[in-house]
Write a protein that holds these residues in place. Structure first.
Motif, PDB file in Angstrom:
ATOM      1  N   MET A   1       0.842  -1.193   0.000  1.00 41.00           N
ATOM      2  CA  MET A   1       0.000   0.000   0.000  1.00 41.00           C
ATOM      3  C   MET A   1       0.879   1.246   0.000  1.00 41.00           C
ATOM      4  N   ARG A   2       0.397   2.303  -0.612  1.00 46.08           N
ATOM      5  CA  ARG A   2       1.154   3.557  -0.676  1.00 46.08           C
ATOM      6  C   ARG A   2       0.399   4.643   0.081  1.00 46.08           C
ATOM      7  N   ARG A   3       1.143   5.527   0.683  1.00 44.08           N
ATOM      8  CA  ARG A   3       0.520   6.643   1.398  1.00 44.08           C
ATOM      9  C   ARG A   3       0.009   7.664   0.396  1.00 44.08           C
ATOM     10  N   GLU A   4      -1.245   8.015   0.504  1.00 45.71           N
ATOM     11  CA  GLU A   4      -1.841   8.973  -0.416  1.00 45.71           C
ATOM     12  C   GLU A   4      -2.026  10.359   0.197  1.00 45.71           C
ATOM     13  N   GLY A   5      -2.010  10.432   1.501  1.00 48.51           N
ATOM     14  CA  GLY A   5      -2.169  11.745   2.103  1.00 48.51           C
ATOM     15  C   GLY A   5      -2.632  11.677   3.543  1.00 48.51           C
ATOM     16  N   HIS A   6      -2.936  12.848   4.083  1.00 50.40           N
ATOM     17  CA  HIS A   6      -3.344  12.988   5.480  1.00 50.40           C
ATOM     18  C   HIS A   6      -4.764  13.545   5.507  1.00 50.40           C
ATOM     19  N   SER A   7      -5.642  12.866   6.220  1.00 50.49           N
ATOM     20  CA  SER A   7      -7.055  13.257   6.270  1.00 50.49           C
ATOM     21  C   SER A   7      -7.370  13.850   7.641  1.00 50.49           C
ATOM     22  N   LYS A   8      -7.703  15.113   7.677  1.00 52.26           N
ATOM     23  CA  LYS A   8      -7.973  15.819   8.933  1.00 52.26           C
ATOM     24  C   LYS A   8      -9.359  15.455   9.464  1.00 52.26           C
ATOM     25  N   ARG A   9      -9.408  15.204  10.778  1.00 55.20           N
ATOM     26  CA  ARG A   9     -10.674  14.948  11.481  1.00 55.20           C
ATOM     27  C   ARG A   9     -11.546  13.955  10.707  1.00 55.20           C
ATOM     28  N   ARG A  10     -10.976  12.812  10.398  1.00 54.77           N
ATOM     29  CA  ARG A  10     -11.646  11.833   9.530  1.00 54.77           C
ATOM     30  C   ARG A  10     -12.669  10.969  10.272  1.00 54.77           C
ATOM     31  N   LEU A  11     -12.303  10.509  11.491  1.00 54.42           N
ATOM     32  CA  LEU A  11     -13.190   9.607  12.228  1.00 54.42           C
ATOM     33  C   LEU A  11     -13.406  10.112  13.646  1.00 54.42           C
ATOM     34  N   PHE A  12     -14.628   9.894  14.145  1.00 57.36           N
ATOM     35  CA  PHE A  12     -14.964  10.282  15.513  1.00 57.36           C
ATOM     36  C   PHE A  12     -14.735   9.083  16.422  1.00 57.36           C
ATOM     37  N   LEU A  13     -13.636   9.085  17.163  1.00 59.54           N
ATOM     38  CA  LEU A  13     -13.272   7.962  18.018  1.00 59.54           C
ATOM     39  C   LEU A  13     -12.933   8.454  19.414  1.00 59.54           C
ATOM     40  N   ASN A  14     -13.416   7.728  20.409  1.00 55.45           N
ATOM     41  CA  ASN A  14     -13.123   8.053  21.811  1.00 55.45           C
ATOM     42  C   ASN A  14     -13.393   9.520  22.140  1.00 55.45           C
ATOM     43  N   GLY A  15     -14.506  10.018  21.608  1.00 52.76           N
ATOM     44  CA  GLY A  15     -14.959  11.344  21.997  1.00 52.76           C
ATOM     45  C   GLY A  15     -14.429  12.516  21.211  1.00 52.76           C
ATOM     46  N   GLU A  16     -13.659  12.259  20.159  1.00 54.10           N
ATOM     47  CA  GLU A  16     -13.163  13.382  19.371  1.00 54.10           C
ATOM     48  C   GLU A  16     -12.881  12.978  17.926  1.00 54.10           C
ATOM     49  N   TRP A  17     -12.852  13.972  17.032  1.00 56.42           N
ATOM     50  CA  TRP A  17     -12.521  13.735  15.631  1.00 56.42           C
ATOM     51  C   TRP A  17     -11.012  13.604  15.498  1.00 56.42           C
ATOM     52  N   ARG A  18     -10.585  12.526  14.836  1.00 55.57           N
ATOM     53  CA  ARG A  18      -9.164  12.220  14.786  1.00 55.57           C
ATOM     54  C   ARG A  18      -8.636  12.217  13.348  1.00 55.57           C
ATOM     55  N   ASP A  19      -7.365  12.610  13.225  1.00 54.90           N
ATOM     56  CA  ASP A  19      -6.704  12.635  11.924  1.00 54.90           C
ATOM     57  C   ASP A  19      -6.165  11.247  11.579  1.00 54.90           C
ATOM     58  N   PHE A  20      -6.158  10.947  10.279  1.00 60.77           N
ATOM     59  CA  PHE A  20      -5.616   9.671   9.826  1.00 60.77           C
ATOM     60  C   PHE A  20      -4.808   9.857   8.557  1.00 60.77           C
ATOM     61  N   ASP A  21      -3.749   9.061   8.440  1.00 58.05           N
ATOM     62  CA  ASP A  21      -3.026   8.958   7.177  1.00 58.05           C
ATOM     63  C   ASP A  21      -3.723   7.904   6.331  1.00 58.05           C
ATOM     64  N   ILE A  22      -3.845   8.163   5.044  1.00 56.54           N
ATOM     65  CA  ILE A  22      -4.556   7.261   4.152  1.00 56.54           C
ATOM     66  C   ILE A  22      -3.567   6.515   3.266  1.00 56.54           C
ATOM     67  N   TYR A  23      -3.669   5.193   3.318  1.00 59.90           N
ATOM     68  CA  TYR A  23      -2.885   4.311   2.461  1.00 59.90           C
ATOM     69  C   TYR A  23      -3.840   3.593   1.523  1.00 59.90           C
ATOM     70  N   ALA A  24      -3.378   3.239   0.332  1.00 60.53           N
ATOM     71  CA  ALA A  24      -4.268   2.601  -0.651  1.00 60.53           C
ATOM     72  C   ALA A  24      -3.498   1.698  -1.592  1.00 60.53           C
ATOM     73  N   ILE A  25      -4.246   0.792  -2.224  1.00 60.52           N
ATOM     74  CA  ILE A  25      -3.703  -0.084  -3.257  1.00 60.52           C
ATOM     75  C   ILE A  25      -4.851  -0.440  -4.192  1.00 60.52           C
ATOM     76  N   THR A  26      -4.546  -0.617  -5.479  1.00 63.00           N
ATOM     77  CA  THR A  26      -5.583  -1.004  -6.432  1.00 63.00           C
ATOM     78  C   THR A  26      -5.277  -2.383  -6.999  1.00 63.00           C
ATOM     79  N   ALA A  27      -6.298  -2.968  -7.622  1.00 67.90           N
ATOM     80  CA  ALA A  27      -6.159  -4.322  -8.169  1.00 67.90           C
ATOM     81  C   ALA A  27      -4.998  -4.426  -9.146  1.00 67.90           C
ATOM     82  N   GLU A  28      -4.823  -3.410  -9.983  1.00 65.62           N
ATOM     83  CA  GLU A  28      -3.748  -3.437 -10.982  1.00 65.62           C
ATOM     84  C   GLU A  28      -2.372  -3.540 -10.343  1.00 65.62           C
TER      85      GLU A  28
END
Length: 200
Positions: free
Chosen positions: A157-184
């Protein structure tokens, strides 16, 4: 579509949905988890959480999710001991023009540091792209979860970027780095999107 009796085997593991006959193994595998070893680890289960009633609810939910083509959760069984060492999930399936889902995994703390996650996450890519005909798989990883970032890179998987306030976990919106891969990227071609919003 993945059926209840679906399973795949790797060198060390059997990856499949839970069955009712797994209750004793499930209980044995989880009852020795005493406390979380870091903020991503599982907390200790109380006795009531390991009841047959709870296990049946898990089975029912997982079966419904598979039927609706929205979420595929697989237990990872050690071939030798037959115990559960973790799980791997293909989550939030989106069809239509996207053909995308998210990769999730967990390793029970007694099995950390043995390279297990790499083996069963690589198999999960095959399930996602070959069995489910998805085109893209993503992983949202907390910026401080270095082990999971290393694993994502290790399975291609490759890092595609940083997603601000992506998920609401443990009482707050948290940032996540996004990794991805495609079938090809793992040599699978011919996956096509659909103008349908979602497949049910």
């Amino acid at each position: 579509m993945i059926k209840d009796n679906f399973q795949v085997k790797t060198k060390n593991f059997i990856i499949r949905p839970y069955a009712l006959s797994d209750f004793k193994i499930w209980k044995e595998s989880f009852q020795d988890i005493k406390r979380a070893r870091n903020k991503w680890d599982l907390s200790a289960y109380i006795a009531n959480d390991l009841s047959l009633t709870r296990f049946k609810k898990i089975l029912k939910t997982q079966k419904t999710n598979r039927k609706n083509d929205t979420y595929y959760d697989f237990a990872v069984f050690d071939k030798k001991t037959k115990l559960i060492v973790g799980n791997v999930s293909i989550m939030d399936v989106s069809r239509g023009v996207f053909q995308n889902a998210y990769l999730g995994y967990g390793v029970l703390s007694p099995y950390w540091g043995q390279g297990y996650a790499k083996e069963f996450c690589l198999e999960a890519l095959k399930i996602a792209f070959k069995t489910l005909n998805l085109h893209r798989l993503e992983a949202g990883i907390n910026k401080s979860n270095l082990r999971s970032k290393r694993l994502a890179r290790t399975i291609g998987m490759r890092r595609e970027g940083h997603s601000k306030r992506r998920l609401f976990l443990n009482g707050e919106w948290r940032d996540f780095d996004i990794y991805a891969i495609t079938a090809e990227e793992i040599g699978i071609k011919g996956v096509k999107g659909s103008l349908m919003v979602n497949r049910r």
